[in-house]
Design a protein around this motif. Structure first.
Motif, PDB file in Angstrom:
ATOM      1  N   ALA A   1     -13.604 -20.118  -1.716  1.00 29.02           N
ATOM      2  CA  ALA A   1     -13.944 -19.008  -0.839  1.00 29.02           C
ATOM      3  C   ALA A   1     -14.901 -18.062  -1.560  1.00 29.02           C
ATOM      4  N   VAL A   2     -16.065 -17.823  -0.941  1.00 31.96           N
ATOM      5  CA  VAL A   2     -17.085 -16.956  -1.535  1.00 31.96           C
ATOM      6  C   VAL A   2     -17.559 -15.974  -0.467  1.00 31.96           C
ATOM      7  N   THR A   3     -17.545 -14.688  -0.805  1.00 32.84           N
ATOM      8  CA  THR A   3     -17.996 -13.641   0.105  1.00 32.84           C
ATOM      9  C   THR A   3     -18.960 -12.716  -0.618  1.00 32.84           C
ATOM     10  N   ARG A   4     -20.134 -12.490  -0.036  1.00 25.25           N
ATOM     11  CA  ARG A   4     -21.055 -11.492  -0.564  1.00 25.25           C
ATOM     12  C   ARG A   4     -20.723 -10.132   0.052  1.00 25.25           C
ATOM     13  N   ILE A   5     -20.823  -9.094  -0.772  1.00 28.68           N
ATOM     14  CA  ILE A   5     -20.402  -7.754  -0.370  1.00 28.68           C
ATOM     15  C   ILE A   5     -21.529  -6.764  -0.633  1.00 28.68           C
ATOM     16  N   GLU A   6     -21.818  -5.952   0.377  1.00 32.00           N
ATOM     17  CA  GLU A   6     -22.908  -4.983   0.250  1.00 32.00           C
ATOM     18  C   GLU A   6     -22.551  -3.716   1.027  1.00 32.00           C
ATOM     19  N   PRO A   7     -22.625  -2.534   0.390  1.00 33.58           N
ATOM     20  CA  PRO A   7     -22.383  -1.300   1.149  1.00 33.58           C
ATOM     21  C   PRO A   7     -23.452  -1.116   2.236  1.00 33.58           C
TER      22      PRO A   7
ATOM     23  N   PHE B   1     -21.197 -25.838  10.876  1.00 35.53           N
ATOM     24  CA  PHE B   1     -20.207 -24.939  10.278  1.00 35.53           C
ATOM     25  C   PHE B   1     -19.536 -25.600   9.077  1.00 35.53           C
ATOM     26  N   GLN B   2     -19.175 -26.879   9.229  1.00 32.20           N
ATOM     27  CA  GLN B   2     -18.501 -27.581   8.147  1.00 32.20           C
ATOM     28  C   GLN B   2     -19.390 -27.729   6.916  1.00 32.20           C
ATOM     29  N   ALA B   3     -20.692 -27.935   7.148  1.00 33.45           N
ATOM     30  CA  ALA B   3     -21.636 -28.112   6.042  1.00 33.45           C
ATOM     31  C   ALA B   3     -22.215 -26.789   5.546  1.00 33.45           C
ATOM     32  N   ARG B   4     -21.736 -25.674   6.098  1.00 38.45           N
ATOM     33  CA  ARG B   4     -22.174 -24.330   5.689  1.00 38.45           C
ATOM     34  C   ARG B   4     -23.681 -24.141   5.894  1.00 38.45           C
ATOM     35  N   ARG B   5     -24.162 -24.648   7.013  1.00 39.30           N
ATOM     36  CA  ARG B   5     -25.575 -24.471   7.348  1.00 39.30           C
ATOM     37  C   ARG B   5     -25.766 -23.349   8.367  1.00 39.30           C
ATOM     38  N   THR B   6     -24.709 -22.631   8.656  1.00 42.28           N
ATOM     39  CA  THR B   6     -24.802 -21.467   9.532  1.00 42.28           C
ATOM     40  C   THR B   6     -24.890 -20.204   8.676  1.00 42.28           C
TER      41      THR B   6
ATOM     42  N   THR C   1     -21.000 -11.120   3.935  1.00 44.25           N
ATOM     43  CA  THR C   1     -21.596 -12.417   4.251  1.00 44.25           C
ATOM     44  C   THR C   1     -20.715 -13.514   3.671  1.00 44.25           C
ATOM     45  N   PRO C   2     -19.881 -14.137   4.491  1.00 39.63           N
ATOM     46  CA  PRO C   2     -19.054 -15.233   3.975  1.00 39.63           C
ATOM     47  C   PRO C   2     -19.882 -16.512   3.830  1.00 39.63           C
ATOM     48  N   LEU C   3     -19.821 -17.117   2.650  1.00 34.40           N
ATOM     49  CA  LEU C   3     -20.516 -18.384   2.426  1.00 34.40           C
ATOM     50  C   LEU C   3     -19.591 -19.574   2.644  1.00 34.40           C
ATOM     51  N   THR C   4     -18.321 -19.289   2.872  1.00 32.48           N
ATOM     52  CA  THR C   4     -17.323 -20.308   3.186  1.00 32.48           C
ATOM     53  C   THR C   4     -16.502 -19.790   4.362  1.00 32.48           C
ATOM     54  N   GLY C   5     -15.543 -20.591   4.809  1.00 33.77           N
ATOM     55  CA  GLY C   5     -14.811 -20.203   6.015  1.00 33.77           C
ATOM     56  C   GLY C   5     -13.315 -20.402   5.917  1.00 33.77           C
TER      57      GLY C   5
ATOM     58  N   SER D   1     -20.060  -9.847  -5.054  1.00 31.26           N
ATOM     59  CA  SER D   1     -19.428 -10.975  -4.375  1.00 31.26           C
ATOM     60  C   SER D   1     -18.000 -11.145  -4.886  1.00 31.26           C
ATOM     61  N   ARG D   2     -17.210 -11.838  -4.105  1.00 30.19           N
ATOM     62  CA  ARG D   2     -15.849 -12.198  -4.498  1.00 30.19           C
ATOM     63  C   ARG D   2     -15.715 -13.702  -4.351  1.00 30.19           C
ATOM     64  N   GLU D   3     -15.276 -14.373  -5.425  1.00 26.83           N
ATOM     65  CA  GLU D   3     -15.090 -15.815  -5.423  1.00 26.83           C
ATOM     66  C   GLU D   3     -13.665 -16.110  -5.871  1.00 26.83           C
ATOM     67  N   SER D   4     -12.953 -16.911  -5.105  1.00 24.91           N
ATOM     68  CA  SER D   4     -11.571 -17.224  -5.455  1.00 24.91           C
ATOM     69  C   SER D   4     -11.125 -18.463  -4.690  1.00 24.91           C
ATOM     70  N   ARG D   5      -9.892 -18.831  -4.917  1.00 31.61           N
ATOM     71  CA  ARG D   5      -9.280 -19.901  -4.126  1.00 31.61           C
ATOM     72  C   ARG D   5      -8.277 -19.269  -3.177  1.00 31.61           C
ATOM     73  N   ILE D   6      -8.444 -19.533  -1.888  1.00 32.96           N
ATOM     74  CA  ILE D   6      -7.556 -18.991  -0.858  1.00 32.96           C
ATOM     75  C   ILE D   6      -6.815 -20.145  -0.193  1.00 32.96           C
ATOM     76  N   GLU D   7      -5.521 -19.971  -0.034  1.00 33.83           N
ATOM     77  CA  GLU D   7      -4.726 -20.956   0.696  1.00 33.83           C
ATOM     78  C   GLU D   7      -3.748 -20.226   1.596  1.00 33.83           C
TER      79      GLU D   7
END
Length: 282
Positions: A179-185, A129-134, A204-208, A156-162
């Motif tokens: 934080a990166v999220t792929r978005i698809e209808p 999970f930490q290495a984003r291999r899931t 599809t979140p590419l980060t957590g 997709s949406r890419e930003s910094r979330i805190e």
């Protein structure tokens, strides 16, 4: 006693019975010297509303357990919920005290939840999970300001979330992307009901990051239906699950920490307000 964040009378109550103990479990008494030592405080459990306990097993072997978590049930003890959590319920139900979640699924989110049964593999699973291999996919029902919005959403949406400690909400801020999220209808057409205009998305979140999907969709102007935190945090009865957040952790893919085999787990749940054509066939 002076440092304890309660009145002296309330603090004194802790030392009656076995609420405060030493490492070996022996009760700590107010007159005992404690310089250089440590004591443990077992706080009294609050009254907890009864929450859903249905946790169907999606997969298990000697090392892993995957369950289908319902909406409204916290993953781990936190805040006012201790007994009414997936981890506590499963440890008692299965008599497995070594069970531990490999990742965190928000209380408001339903779907696939992976736990480790063997402490020896816990680190290897968490490192995936930490290495984003899931791989993770989610489904959401979102509010649309217009019928055209669904097709105009970016891929997709890419930003910094805190998230600031003590605040309920996380938020986007300036800075390097984390934080990166792929978005698809799920389907190009929105639908309406008595409460508004809605669309179904596959995410599809590419980060957590904390609340990543909820923050990203709210920032795009399409907040998740029945979200109690975004765009505005609302007071709610902790036992009221009549309007669950319309977010589902549909699938989770990992490599088995022992065999190396690729595994994918899929939730059997359905979002309550999902348009009928999107409901899985039985």
């Amino acid at each position: 006693m002076r440092r304890f964040p309660r009145s002296a009378g309330e603090a004194a109550e802790l030392f009656r019975g076995d609420g405060v103990v030493y490492d070996d479990g022996a009760p700590a008494l107010p007159a005992d010297p404690c310089r250089g030592g440590a004591i443990w405080y077992h706080r009294p459990l609050p009254d907890e509303p009864e929450l859903p306990h249905d946790l169907p097993v999606l997969y298990e072997d000697p090392w892993l357990l995957v369950v289908d978590k319902p909406h409204g049930l916290p993953t781990t003890p936190r805040g006012r919920f201790v007994a009414q959590t997936a981890l506590t319920i499963l440890r008692h139900r299965r008599e497995e005290q070594d069970l531990a979640p490999a990742h965190r699924l928000d209380r408001d989110t339903a779907g696939t939840l992976l736990l480790t049964r063997d402490p020896a593999v816990r680190g290897a699973v968490q490192r995936q999970f930490q290495a984003r291999r899931t791989t993770k996919t989610y489904e959401a029902v979102v509010a649309l300001p217009s019928p055209e919005t669904l097709q105009r959403l970016p891929p997709s949406r890419e930003s910094r979330i805190e998230k600031t400690r003590g605040r309920l909400q996380a938020g986007e801020i300036d800075g390097p992307v984390n934080a990166v999220t792929r978005i698809e209808p799920l389907e190009p057409r929105p639908w309406t009901d008595a409460d508004g205009l809605w669309g179904a998305l596959r995410l599809t979140p590419l980060t957590g990051q904390t609340h990543q999907l909820r923050v990203h969709l709210d920032a795009l102007g399409v907040p998740i239906r029945w979200d109690p935190l975004y765009p505005v945090a609302r007071e709610r009865d902790p036992g009221d699950l009549s309007r669950p957040l319309q977010l589902l952790a549909r699938s989770l893919g990992i490599r088995h920490p022992v065999t190396g085999e690729p595994l994918e787990f899929t939730s059997g749940r359905t979002l309550a307000t999902l348009w009928e054509p999107h409901r899985p066939s039985t």
